[in-house]
Design an enzyme around this catalytic site. Structure first.
Site, mmCIF file in Angstrom:
data_model
loop_
_atom_site.group_PDB
_atom_site.id
_atom_site.type_symbol
_atom_site.label_atom_id
_atom_site.label_comp_id
_atom_site.label_asym_id
_atom_site.label_seq_id
_atom_site.Cartn_x
_atom_site.Cartn_y
_atom_site.Cartn_z
ATOM 1 N N GLU A 48 9.851 34.554 73.203
ATOM 2 C CA GLU A 48 10.526 35.379 72.199
ATOM 3 C C GLU A 48 9.777 36.676 71.917
ATOM 4 O O GLU A 48 10.378 37.718 71.729
ATOM 5 C CB GLU A 48 10.729 34.588 70.901
ATOM 6 C CG GLU A 48 11.765 33.479 71.000
ATOM 7 C CD GLU A 48 13.147 33.989 71.412
ATOM 8 O OE1 GLU A 48 13.457 35.178 71.178
ATOM 9 O OE2 GLU A 48 13.913 33.189 71.980
ATOM 10 N N LEU A 91 4.118 46.323 79.768
ATOM 11 C CA LEU A 91 5.280 45.774 79.068
ATOM 12 C C LEU A 91 5.643 46.582 77.822
ATOM 13 O O LEU A 91 6.770 46.513 77.335
ATOM 14 C CB LEU A 91 5.013 44.315 78.684
ATOM 15 C CG LEU A 91 6.229 43.450 78.357
ATOM 16 C CD1 LEU A 91 7.275 43.518 79.460
ATOM 17 C CD2 LEU A 91 5.809 42.001 78.140
ATOM 18 N N TYR A 131 14.351 37.249 62.953
ATOM 19 C CA TYR A 131 14.976 36.771 64.188
ATOM 20 C C TYR A 131 14.092 35.772 64.917
ATOM 21 O O TYR A 131 14.509 34.656 65.237
ATOM 22 C CB TYR A 131 15.313 37.930 65.144
ATOM 23 C CG TYR A 131 15.564 37.377 66.520
ATOM 24 C CD1 TYR A 131 16.740 36.678 66.788
ATOM 25 C CD2 TYR A 131 14.583 37.442 67.512
ATOM 26 C CE1 TYR A 131 16.949 36.076 68.015
ATOM 27 C CE2 TYR A 131 14.784 36.846 68.741
ATOM 28 C CZ TYR A 131 15.963 36.168 68.986
ATOM 29 O OH TYR A 131 16.153 35.553 70.189
ATOM 30 N N ASP A 149 20.003 38.446 66.536
ATOM 31 C CA ASP A 149 19.421 39.581 67.251
ATOM 32 C C ASP A 149 20.518 40.608 67.518
ATOM 33 O O ASP A 149 21.636 40.479 67.020
ATOM 34 C CB ASP A 149 18.759 39.110 68.553
ATOM 35 C CG ASP A 149 19.796 38.760 69.602
ATOM 36 O OD1 ASP A 149 20.970 38.547 69.244
ATOM 37 O OD2 ASP A 149 19.443 38.712 70.785
ATOM 38 N N CYS A 213 37.441 37.164 78.783
ATOM 39 C CA CYS A 213 36.764 36.631 77.596
ATOM 40 C C CYS A 213 37.570 35.479 76.992
ATOM 41 O O CYS A 213 38.789 35.585 76.840
ATOM 42 C CB CYS A 213 36.586 37.736 76.554
ATOM 43 S SG CYS A 213 35.865 37.149 75.003
#
Length: 366
Positions: A48, A91, A131, A149, A213
DNA sequence: TACGCGTGGCA
DNA sequence: TTGCCAAGCGT
């Protein structure tokens, strides 16, 4: 649907229907990701943190090498921060790595190596906001909290027609209220994963493939053709800082001016030879080199007027300095393209930005 | 509350 | 080329 003042909360039947379709979609379409095959809070936490504001493709190699180097929270806690940062290199958002290392030590030293098992408890750790705390709580410990999120904001906004600004505090409250109604007590982990994955793969930001969808029948955005308008994010208009250095070339009382080009401020108005820099220029020598690199012959004395003008536009703040370049009568000068000498009378009648007009008046030219 | 924080992918 | 982001958070 019932009204909570600002948003419409769908009734339980509609929620159940949505969750059912979402889960079915998830089972069929989700990606196999390494961190989805564990409930180990250390691994979930690691994934995460890495995935904050980061794409799966970019973060995955880092997840693997971090687990290789630091298989447990104890290994990470025992590491030097420098080594952790080195492993994180490339990163971005390096405070994530520093906070992660800090938190690993805290978990080891104050929590006996065990992560708190609720979102509320996890939120106390450095680097874990609403979150991430909710994500770990539900993925690892099955707590029925909504992990909201960017994907989830988008899905909720489109399906249920929430048009509040998702970046404002009031908007976040409304989204959180809706999310709290949606999350099921039965298998909240899969629900949260599904919402996020649905946003990442199906209900994508740009040009979602609504024809495939499964929930268009209950989608507000689809019904109103507002997929491209939702979610609403009110962008704070960023004021750009620009530094203008005007060279006022004067010869026999005439000034060299030019018409402003298109695609920039003041299109069609007249100003002077302009050198734009990324920072203020105070040293004449710096300007000299700028001028010569621009090909303008240096045949006079460059003199900066004492003051720096600040001119504010809607989305720009201009920091403007003026430099007089006087050409003696006996010299001629090759003016850069577009520049023309104008007499005082002509200049008076030319359209000029207020800034230029003010400058000329303060210099007692006009 | 608003802003800074990194990098790479994409139109 | 340039802007707009992408599983947010801390200050």
């Amino acid at each position: 649907m019932f009204n909570d003042g600002n948003i419409l909360i769908p009734d339980t039947e509609l929620i159940a229907e949505f969750n059912k379709k979402l889960k079915f979609w998830y089972i069929k379409n989700h990606r196999k990701l390494l961190w989805r095959e564990t409930t180990d809070p250390y691994k979930i936490w690691l994934s995460e943190i890495i995935l904050q504001q980061t794409r799966v493709a970019q973060g995955t190699p880092y997840y693997e090498k971090f687990l290789l180097n630091y298989p447990t929270v104890f290994d990470l806690a025992a590491a030097d921060e420098r080594d952790v940062l080195r492993l994180w290199q490339g990163l971005g958002y390096y405070s994530r790595a520093r906070n992660m290392h800090y938190t690993a030590r805290q978990v080891v030293n104050e929590y006996g190596g065990k992560f708190p098992e609720t979102a509320a408890g996890l939120s106390k750790l450095k680097g874990l906001g609403n979150y991430t705390a909710a994500a770990i709580a539900s993925f690892s410990f099955g707590e029925a909290v909504a992990a909201i999120d960017g994907n989830v904001y988008r899905v909720m906004s489109r399906i249920f027609g929430i048009q509040s600004d998702m970046l404002s505090n009031q908007g976040k409250k409304e989204f959180a209220l809706m999310a709290g109604q949606l999350v099921p007590s039965d298998d909240p982990a899969t629900y949260n994963q599904a919402m996020i994955e649905f946003g990442a793969l199906q209900c994508v930001p740009v040009s979602p493939a609504c024809h495939i969808c499964p929930v268009t029948d209950m989608c507000f955005a689809f019904a109103h053709n507002m997929q491209n308008q939702l979610p609403v994010k009110v962008k704070k208009l960023k004021v750009k800082q620009r530094f203008f250095n005007y060279i006022v070339v004067e010869s026999n009382g005439q000034l060299a001016m030019k018409e402003r080009p298109s695609k920039d401020i003041w299109q069609g108005l007249y100003d002077f030879y302009l050198l734009e820099s990324t920072a203020p220029i105070e040293d004449p020598d710096d300007l000299q080199s700028l001028i010569s690199s621009a090909g303008l012959l240096q045949q006079g004395i460059l003199k900066m007027t004492s003051k720096i003008y600040t001119h504010i536009l809607t989305h720009q703040r201009l920091h403007v300095s003026f430099w007089w370049l006087e050409i003696s009568e006996t010299n001629t000068i090759d003016l850069p393209a577009g520049l023309t000498f104008y007499t005082k009378e002509q200049i008076e009648s030319l359209p000029k930005p207020i800034l230029i007009d003010t400058f000329l008046k303060e210099e007692k030219y006009l």
